[in-house]
Design an enzyme around this catalytic site. Structure first.
Site, mmCIF file in Angstrom:
data_model
loop_
_atom_site.group_PDB
_atom_site.id
_atom_site.type_symbol
_atom_site.label_atom_id
_atom_site.label_comp_id
_atom_site.label_asym_id
_atom_site.label_seq_id
_atom_site.Cartn_x
_atom_site.Cartn_y
_atom_site.Cartn_z
ATOM 1 N N ASP A 136 4.840 13.456 -2.766
ATOM 2 C CA ASP A 136 3.598 13.117 -2.082
ATOM 3 C C ASP A 136 3.981 12.812 -0.632
ATOM 4 O OD1 ASP A 136 0.940 12.389 -1.666
ATOM 5 O OD2 ASP A 136 1.362 10.287 -2.095
ATOM 6 N N LYS A 137 3.021 12.887 0.287
ATOM 7 C CA LYS A 137 3.369 12.658 1.697
ATOM 8 C C LYS A 137 3.146 11.203 2.105
ATOM 9 C CE LYS A 137 0.813 13.872 5.276
ATOM 10 N NZ LYS A 137 0.804 12.697 6.186
ATOM 11 N N THR A 138 1.889 10.798 2.159
ATOM 12 C CA THR A 138 1.562 9.472 2.681
ATOM 13 C C THR A 138 2.081 8.389 1.740
ATOM 14 O OG1 THR A 138 -0.435 10.430 3.618
ATOM 15 C CG2 THR A 138 -0.302 8.037 3.565
ATOM 16 N N PHE B 89 -15.844 7.169 0.046
ATOM 17 C CA PHE B 89 -14.976 8.324 0.261
ATOM 18 C C PHE B 89 -14.704 9.030 -1.061
ATOM 19 C CE2 PHE B 89 -10.794 10.329 0.350
ATOM 20 C CZ PHE B 89 -10.959 11.198 1.414
ATOM 21 N N ASP C 3 -3.494 15.513 2.561
ATOM 22 C CA ASP C 3 -3.716 15.539 4.005
ATOM 23 C C ASP C 3 -3.983 16.959 4.503
ATOM 24 O OD1 ASP C 3 -3.955 14.643 6.568
ATOM 25 O OD2 ASP C 3 -2.056 13.560 6.595
ATOM 26 N N ALA D 214 -0.727 6.504 -6.684
ATOM 27 C CA ALA D 214 -2.163 6.412 -6.412
ATOM 28 C C ALA D 214 -2.931 7.565 -7.048
ATOM 29 C CB ALA D 214 -2.397 6.378 -4.909
ATOM 30 N N ASN D 215 -2.700 8.771 -6.547
ATOM 31 C CA ASN D 215 -3.392 9.939 -7.099
ATOM 32 C C ASN D 215 -2.425 10.857 -7.829
ATOM 33 O OD1 ASN D 215 -5.990 9.305 -6.084
ATOM 34 N ND2 ASN D 215 -5.306 9.910 -4.052
ATOM 35 N N ASP D 216 -1.245 10.346 -8.126
ATOM 36 C CA ASP D 216 -0.186 11.201 -8.674
ATOM 37 C C ASP D 216 0.084 10.933 -10.149
ATOM 38 O OD1 ASP D 216 0.211 11.988 -5.961
ATOM 39 O OD2 ASP D 216 1.410 10.206 -5.666
#
Length: 1254
Positions: A498-500, A636, A758, A894-896
């Protein structure tokens, strides 16, 4: 299995299973009972281990609807069998959503028919005792399956979602709650609302553990040894087994208790149930059923179920679910029926699509907000194990088995040992019969061979390396809930990041803003906190379009929102309960600029020095008049990539809408004339530099929109025809360790892939900055478009930017190439510029649906996957695994979560509850844990191979010793067995596993399974060597030449065993005892290798010390006769000449074993024939050839020719694809070309065609 009555349950889901029905058969039961008695209970054990055999042996096939027993088989690659007893219950009706005769609840509350249309009449069930119907069901993995006559199959009732309700239906038909009778009726089907993790009693766990095939085999061995009077050794094995069982029981019990405590926090709480007509009832949360309406208390609650908000707003901590402890604002579900302005916003409710309105089980409601006279209410959607947390707990309680070649090969290896045991068994049986021994002796001794060949200590020895690796990982802050996966980590050749928060820092820093007016961009500005900007729509959007809230006086919410709001310098004010009491539907949150940012009030010079207090008063009034109230939030959404708010400035009647989100999405929702012409160029410029860019937009709403209308309007009607306001530019810095870690992985031939939510160009920029994409590499963006207006789906290819050329550095750069089965580069010596694919989540969805065969080719070089939704991350991991990559996934949880669970090795950087299902969790939020995990995985894997090889050799060596002694009517003594198995084998096994991991990742990987060239060559050659030297000693000791030599120690004349009785103490026994004991130590030292995967063995001081002590002890008792030791070990004194001969035999054995293992295997065969580059997905090759490389290549070709190795199709799917693509002239796609999907009626293999487009 017969297909005529084969049902599929959970179709299309992860736990899809085939179901067939059976009825108990009395005569079969009787036969099984007799067979079990005749076999001493072994048949019962066999049927216990094999559910399929058990059902088919005791039942007959029948229709599923009439079944007493359900036999299920998973449709995944594991094909696991389950059996379940079909039970019958009596209930007032067959469908829990049918309505009972209204008694205590209003008709509105009881209107729960499957058909949700208003015109459909309700199905009424009279709640009388004589009308109870029988319902068949079975329970499997904490899930109830009920028989449904309509679909003629068993189905799972999850909750209100089964009805396929619309949002308006929830408001109109489910908002008044359930009557008590209706609630009790539904409880028949849904049971108590609890996630019941039962902690089994120690007795149950003990029985289950003892019935393991391994312990049954140990029990058989112990009984056999006691029959043969090997009491001491039998007792030693019993003690070991008891310790092993006790340790296992403690670990399992601890895990159950931990899991039970985790769910106990919300299992039983007091809740207020709304019964309609303002009637309330206090009850326990366990009484809740889907359809109940609960009142959320103002001081918060830990949710005991999944429920959808129908009134009010909640601030929720969802760390259990998402892994992020950032509070989330949950708003009430929109009610399209009340939206008089029209629109098609009445969608089917689902917890996934409407998660911003759904309170999930286990999440913590911190506080609630409500309007005057209205309570914060939610409709219960799912209960028990059907909830989000229930599914998480189920995945832990019933995990999928680990599919790894090592474990499959382990069973194969055991079968080989059993085959060897069978051969020796037949041999020993024949020898005993020839020697005319008693029947009992023949049976016992022959069966004893099997217990020797298949060592009872093997499983314990195999887990030692994993246990030590787990301990070392714990020291560096990596914890595992699935220790068996540590071995799999040693095979990883691709890691998704993941990036962020993973590759980059968690927080964002404001870099600047770029406002737009009249379709043109202004110059970029560093700060938004400026007096000249305070009254602009741009700053108002920054100050209002967020989901921030105050918790105990502190601003809390998404880090991005926090940074954006803080940059304005504005103040957030939340209305108190007293203030809301005087209004109906007022704004709950206000924002206002601080006084110092507002323009000063106009004051005449005469009044300048007169009334300072008046000035302050006017300034305050101006500040108060510029307060903006937030009327409605549209939170969001990852799928929509945007959020919006409806606001009203104090003193104005009309409201405004503000929108923020992904620039591409926001621009598409704005009026074209308001979007600057150079929008794409400006955005590309920022994203190429790695900035995170967010776009803002505004719209003045119509005056007819009132507060009540806004509360029920669909967001699609707000988020359109916007005026583009400009861009916020935020900086997301790389973590300091990221480039170094990725470089380590690249050098180790491990591919790295970025999977992020992103922007595409931002992700590509970060990938270049961190070294995931090399400076000279090309990036090809795949822009896939779905079918439209009769045109087929297509992919437009274009290059992100031209790779920078570094001609003077070419020789220093290393190049990534897919290495084929023969170890050569696909295109031999031809160097080509490397390329990477990048695609968005939308493109990924189109390619997955319309270009399935192209997808696998694209992931071969896919490096950047941007704007990916959580489920798409999981799909990507599955696609990579489908082409035989060993995939690791590293994310912040988180979303992973889905991808972390699906990958071979998921590593969560979050310690929160959501990541509990991830196999590995790192306490330090840094990707430096990835190389550590892979290094330890490789070390553990190599240790497993070492131990398995050693135990195999130990079995064969001891088996041969016993077989040779049987031939002369002798055997090893009880204490000789005891000394070998306890003092030598166990001590060596548990110390040889202590080698820690090598300090750096190398470009090779260990073999993935036991049935591989290097392992088989090593084992077979060492078996031949040991057998050869043992047989040599056996033959030499029986030649009479050395009897003529005088005995230096005045030993008594050597005693040879005759064939009539078994004599333990004889010269042949003593010789084979010493030779075999040294052979155990030789193979242990030879197999215990260090570099490149483990630290050298000389650094493993317990192993070195143990080996030295044993060698010295054996040499000492060989040359110094100590009567006590000789009597204990049942040895005889042999002449000095023979002792020296034994030492020479042992030294010769050492030299041959070491030469074969270290020189022939490690230097010659491993490097040239068994090269792991063929399986290594990506090999790092030097940019320029070296003389040594030429020699190696020549040697490799010669050996390949000698070994009759020919170029063959690679085993791994990705290598096979790479081989195909290497000769494909149209790959990679050219710039500005288009790939179109072929129509469905064209049946040739390729589903696409590439055409050039100028």
């Amino acid at each position: 299995m017969e297909k005529e009555d084969l049902k599929i349950v959970n179709k299309g889901l992860e736990d899809e299973m085939e179901l067939s029905g059976y009825r108990l058969c009395r005569w079969k039961l009787a036969l099984v009972a007799v067979g079990g008695l005749c076999t001493g209970g072994f048949l019962f054990l066999l049927l216990y281990w094999m559910p399929e055999w058990c059902v088919k042996a005791t039942c007959t096939r029948t229709a599923v609807r009439d079944a007493d027993v359900a036999l299920l088989r998973s449709t995944d690659e594991f094909k696991r069998w389950f059996r379940a007893k079909v039970r019958v219950m009596e209930a007032p009706g067959k469908n829990p959503y049918d309505s009972l005769v209204p008694q205590t609840a209003s008709p509105q509350a009881n209107d729960h028919a499957h058909n949700t249309s208003d015109s459909a009449p309700d199905k009424i069930i009279r709640n009388t005792e004589d009308q109870h119907v029988q319902i068949r069901y079975f329970t499997l993995h904490s899930t109830k399956y009920f028989w449904n006559d309509t679909i003629q199959n068993f189905e799972v009732l999850t909750g209100l979602e089964d009805l396929g309700m619309t949002c308006s239906c929830i408001h109109s038909k489910h908002s008044a709650g359930l009557g008590i009778n209706q609630q009790e009726f539904r409880r028949y089907f849904f049971g108590l609302n609890e996630i019941d993790v039962k902690v089994p009693s120690l007795f149950k766990l003990l029985i289950k553990e003892v019935l393991n095939p391994f312990y049954i085999f140990q029990l058989f061995s112990v009984i056999l040894w006691c029959t043969d009077e090997y009491y001491y050794y039998a007792m030693a094995i019993v003690v070991m087994s008891v310790i092993s069982i006790a340790t296992s029981l403690y670990t399992i019990k601890k895990q159950y208790v931990m899991l039970h405590d985790m769910v106990a926090t919300h299992s039983t709480v007091r809740v207020t149930i709304y019964r309609g007509d303002s009637e309330m009832e206090e009850a326990l949360s366990t009484d809740l059923v889907p359809g109940d309406v609960i009142v959320i208390p103002s001081n918060g609650i830990i949710m005991p179920c999944d429920a959808v908000l129908i009134c009010g707003t909640c601030i929720v901590n969802e760390s259990m679910l998402t892994g992020e402890s950032v509070p989330v604002t949950k708003t009430d579900l929109p009610n399209p029926e009340q939206d008089k302005s029209g629109g098609d916003g009445d969608s089917i409710y689902s917890t996934e699509e409407h998660k911003r309105h759904t309170l999930f089980c286990g999440t913590n409601v911190i506080q609630t907000r409500y309007y005057t006279g209205e309570l914060v209410k939610a409709v219960v959607v799912r209960t028990g194990f059907s909830t989000a947390k229930g599914q998480l707990i189920r995945s832990i309680l019933y995990p999928k088995p680990t599919d790894f070649k090592l474990y499959r090969d382990a069973y194969l290896f055991l079968l080989c040992l059993v085959a060897v045991a069978s051969i020796v068994f037949v041999y020993s049986l024949a020898m005993k019969i020839i020697n005319q021994e008693p029947v009992k002796e023949i049976i016992v001794k022959s069966l004893d061979i099997i217990t020797i060949t298949v060592p009872p200590a093997l499983p314990a020895a195999m887990t030692a390396g994993i246990v030590y690796a787990q301990r070392r990982l714990r020291k560096v802050g990596i914890f595992s809930i699935s220790p068996q996966r540590i071995n799999i980590c040693g095979q990883l050749n691709l890691v998704c990041f993941d990036k962020t928060g993973t590759l980059t820092e968690d927080g964002l820093d404001m870099w600047g803003i770029q406002r737009a007016e009249d379709g043109r961009f202004h110059l970029s500005e560093a700060k938004a906190e400026d007096k000249s900007l305070v009254m602009t729509k741009f700053v108002s959007c920054m100050a209002t379009c967020h989901s921030l809230t105050k918790i105990e006086g502190q601003l809390s919410g998404d880090p991005l929102d926090l940074k954006m709001f803080e940059a304005t310098g504005w103040i957030l004010v939340e209305a108190t309960e007293e203030e809301t009491a005087h209004h109906d539907r007022i704004e709950l949150t206000y924002v206002k600029p601080p006084n110092q940012l507002l323009p000063p009030p106009v004051i005449s010079p005469e009044q300048d020095m007169v009334n300072t207090s008046q000035e302050l008063s006017e300034l305050y009034e101006l500040s108060a008049s510029y307060m903006i109230g937030i009327v409605r939030q549209f939170s969001f959404s990852s799928a929509l990539q945007r959020m919006s708010v409806v606001v009203r400035q104090i003193g104005e009647r009309r409201m405004d809408a503000y929108l923020k989100g992904a620039p591409e999405v926001i621009a598409s929702l704005c009026k074209k004339e308001t979007v600057p012409e150079d929008f794409a160029e400006v955005l590309e410029d920022y994203t190429k530099q790695g900035f995170r860019v967010i776009a803002l937009a505004h719209r003045r709403l119509e005056s007819k929109l009132t507060f009540h209308k806004v509360q029920n309007i669909n967001r699609d009607q707000i988020e359109k025809n916007m005026d583009f306001l400009g861009l916020i530019i935020m900086q997301n810095k790389l973590k300091t360790e990221t480039p170094d870690v990725l470089e380590d992985l690249r050098r180790a031939n491990i591919r790295t892939v970025m999977v992020t939510g992103d922007n595409m160009l931002t992700a590509i920029s970060v990938a270049r900055d961190c070294g995931m994409i090399q400076p000279q590499d090309r990036v090809i963006i795949a822009d896939a478009l779905p079918p439209k207006d009769g045109q087929a789906a297509k992919i437009n290819w274009h290059y992100a930017d031209k790779p920078s050329k570094h001609s003077n550095k070419t020789s220093k750069l290393e190049e990534m190439e897919i290495i084929m089965e023969d170890g050569h580069a696909m295109e031999d010596q031809r160097r080509q510029e490397q390329y990477h694919f990048a695609m968005s989540g939308k493109s990924f969805a189109v390619v997955t649906e319309h270009f399935q065969d192209l997808l696998q080719k694209m992931v071969l070089h896919g490096t950047v996957f941007a704007r990916m939704a959580p489920d798409q991350k999981t799909q990507l991991v599955e696609t990579l695994e489908s082409v035989d990559y060993f995939v690791g996934m590293c994310g912040d949880g988180a979303n992973d979560c889905g991808a972390l669970k699906r990958a071979h090795a998921g590593i969560s950087l979050s310690e929160l509850e959501a990541s509990v299902a991830s196999p590995f969790t790192s306490t330090t939020p840094s990707i430096s844990c990835v190389p550590n995990l892979i290094r330890e995985g490789r070390a553990a894997l190599v240790t497993s191979f070492c131990v398995f090889k050693f135990m195999a050799l130990y079995s064969i060596i001891q088996c041969l010793s016993v077989a040779l002694l049987y031939s002369i009517g002798s055997n090893l003594g009880d204490f000789q067995f005891l000394f070998i198995d306890i003092a030598i084998i166990l001590l060596i096994v548990f110390t040889m596993s202590l080698n820690s991991a090598w300090k750096e990742l190398v470009a090779l990987r260990p073999p993935s399974g036991l049935v591989s060239g290097p392992i088989l060559f090593s084992v077979l050659t060492q078996i031949v060597i040991c057998l050869g030297f043992q047989i040599m000693a056996f033959l030499l000791i029986q030649s009479p030449d050395w009897y003529l030599n005088s005995d230096f120690y005045n030993c008594s004349a050597p005693s040879h065993a005759d064939n009539s009785t078994e004599i333990i103490m004889n010269d042949v026994n003593t010789t084979l005892f010493f030779i075999s004991s040294f052979q155990y130590l030789i193979v242990a030292i030879v197999f215990s290798k260090g570099k490149p995967f483990r630290q050298p063995s000389y650094k493993n001081w317990p192993f070195v010390l143990s080996s030295l002590i044993l060698i010295v002890f054996l040499l000492f008792i060989m040359f110094v006769q100590i009567s006590g030791i000789y009597q204990f070990l049942e040895l005889v004194c042999v002449p000095l000449y023979w002792r020296v001969t034994m030492v020479i035999i042992v030294l010769s054995n050492i030299i041959v074993s070491v030469f074969i293992e270290t020189v022939v295997l490690d230097v010659i065969l491993w490097k040239h024939v068994f090269s792991r580059d063929k399986q290594g997905s990506y090999g790092v090759s030097p940019a320029g050839p070296t003389p040594q490389a030429g020699i190696d290549m020549y040697g490799s070709k010669c050996l390949s020719w000698l070994c009759c190795r020919r170029r063959k199709v690679p085993k791994a799917r990705y290598m096979h694809l790479a081989q195909e693509l290497s000769v494909d002239p149209d790959w990679p796609p050219k710039p500005k070309s288009t790939t179109e999907a072929k129509p469905a009626f064209q049946t040739d293999e390729c589903s696409y065609q590439i055409e050039a487009v100028s």
